[in-house]
Design an enzyme around this catalytic site. Structure first.
Site, mmCIF file in Angstrom:
data_model
loop_
_atom_site.group_PDB
_atom_site.id
_atom_site.type_symbol
_atom_site.label_atom_id
_atom_site.label_comp_id
_atom_site.label_asym_id
_atom_site.label_seq_id
_atom_site.Cartn_x
_atom_site.Cartn_y
_atom_site.Cartn_z
ATOM 1 N N LYS A 163 0.840 -1.205 0.000
ATOM 2 C CA LYS A 163 0.000 0.000 0.000
ATOM 3 C C LYS A 163 0.877 1.258 0.000
ATOM 4 C CE LYS A 163 -3.846 -2.526 1.999
ATOM 5 N NZ LYS A 163 -4.656 -2.960 3.152
ATOM 6 N N GLN A 173 -4.880 -1.618 9.360
ATOM 7 C CA GLN A 173 -4.779 -2.953 8.752
ATOM 8 C C GLN A 173 -5.377 -4.008 9.693
ATOM 9 O OE1 GLN A 173 -3.730 -3.520 5.617
ATOM 10 N NE2 GLN A 173 -4.091 -5.716 5.814
ATOM 11 N N ASP A 225 -11.281 2.417 3.709
ATOM 12 C CA ASP A 225 -11.652 0.994 3.641
ATOM 13 C C ASP A 225 -13.163 0.813 3.460
ATOM 14 O OD1 ASP A 225 -9.613 -0.935 3.741
ATOM 15 O OD2 ASP A 225 -9.208 -0.494 5.856
HETATM 16 N N1 GUN Z 1 -7.156 -7.112 5.870
HETATM 17 C C1 GUN Z 1 -7.481 -7.860 4.792
HETATM 18 N N2 GUN Z 1 -8.038 -7.086 3.841
HETATM 19 C C2 GUN Z 1 -8.072 -5.837 4.340
HETATM 20 C C3 GUN Z 1 -8.528 -4.590 3.820
HETATM 21 O O1 GUN Z 1 -9.053 -4.478 2.702
HETATM 22 N N3 GUN Z 1 -8.361 -3.515 4.625
HETATM 23 C C4 GUN Z 1 -7.818 -3.604 5.858
HETATM 24 N N4 GUN Z 1 -7.731 -2.506 6.588
HETATM 25 N N5 GUN Z 1 -7.404 -4.740 6.379
HETATM 26 C C5 GUN Z 1 -7.507 -5.846 5.604
#
Ligand code: GUN
Length: 301
Positions: free
Chosen positions: A59, A103, A126
């Site tokens: 990211k 995350q 998100d």
């Molecule tokens: N863990 C697995 N997929 C995601 C996601 O799309 N966003 C976040 N914040 N955590 C994750």
């Protein structure tokens, strides 16, 4: 696209489509920069889960490539939930931050719902905050979860029409399955599907999956979906990223999806690989969401 059983499926190239979307996101970022706004994404990582660390790394790299400023905040595994909430609050208050991503999964001593609800919905890139979940479900423009948002892009940019098709989603998580249903059922060319959601409580799963024109697997079980569960010519989207032990790989594992790719590719009309399918799209859509959050915060159309 061939529907002949003797042929194998079209492989949907997630890396290529994600690269197109990152170019579009960069154009959106450049527009913002021209107006004196530098889009900024804050990514919060708690603990040292290796998969989470890898996702956060990708990211941050995508931000660099797209011209988004990134802030990475790392908390120790032993950090308290209050310490995390305090970090989120600081980011909520910071006018230079447009997107906040915590995350997941969080360590067990933290309540994910409470943390998500603490994120300013305007910065919730998100799309997990209940306010954004509610807006998506009633069709109000909002920030929507990155992984399911990328899937209509993968399908339509591969020349496959969605409107009127029967989409079957396997999985009911808040990150993929549920928002996927809400996206697919909306009006519009990149949706307008008839939607069925199957999950671990579904009896006679294959009876449903075999009726799918578009079959989306978000199960979390390696190579679960086999050819006998798929209608000939169906579009199969594999959301799974599972690490399975493989001592022939230098890392000691390899990545496989929820779909038995070699089996299903001879029946499907189109299929996403793992890796190189849905995965890169998630990060590309995150860049789009960050630009969108910055526009919304600054009341630009
Ligand atoms: N863990 C697995 N997929 C995601 C996601 O799309 N966003 C976040 N914040 N955590 C994750």
């Amino acid at each position: 696209m061939s529907m002949d059983k003797a042929d194998t499926a079209t492989i949907i190239d997630g890396n290529k489509i994600a690269a197109e979307i990152r170019v579009e996101a960069k154009q959106e970022v450049d527009e913002l920069l021209k107006q004196g706004i530098e889009p900024c994404l804050a990514v919060v990582l708690v603990g040292n889960n290796p998969a989470s660390r890898a996702y956060v790394g990708s990211k941050v790299r995508a931000c660099e490539e797209t011209g988004v400023r990134s802030v990475k905040i790392e908390l120790e595994l032993e950090a308290t939930e209050q310490e995390l909430l305090d970090e989120v609050e600081q980011l909520n208050q910071d006018p230079d931050v447009h997107g906040i991503l915590v995350q997941l999964p969080l360590p067990h001593h933290m309540d994910e719902e409470r943390v998500i609800e603490h994120i300013d919905p305007a910065k919730d890139v998100d799309g997990f905050h209940p306010e954004n979940v509610g807006k998506l479900s009633i069709g109000i423009d909002c920030l929507t979860p990155c992984t399911p948002s990328g899937i209509p892009e993968l399908i339509t940019r591969s020349g496959i029409h969605m409107s009127g098709k029967h989409a079957v989603v396997i999985g009911r998580s808040n990150i993929v399955g549920k928002p996927m249903m809400n996206i697919l059922v909306q009006k519009g060319d990149r949706a307008n599907c008839t939607v069925t959601c199957c999950h671990s409580g579904t009896d006679h799963l294959a009876n449903y999956t075999r009726q799918a024109d578009i079959l989306i697997a978000a199960i979390g079980v390696p190579e679960f979906l086999t050819a006998d569960m798929v209608k000939e010519g169906a579009t199969v989207i594999d959301v799974g990223i599972n690490r399975v032990e493989d001592l022939e790989h230098s890392r000691g594992y390899r990545l496989v999806g929820d779909v038995d790719f070699d089996d299903v590719k001879d029946v499907a009309g189109a299929i996403t690989p793992v890796p190189g399918g849905v995965g890169p799209m998630t990060v590309a859509m995150l860049m789009k969401n960050t630009a969108k959050a910055a526009r919304m915060i600054h009341k630009l159309s």
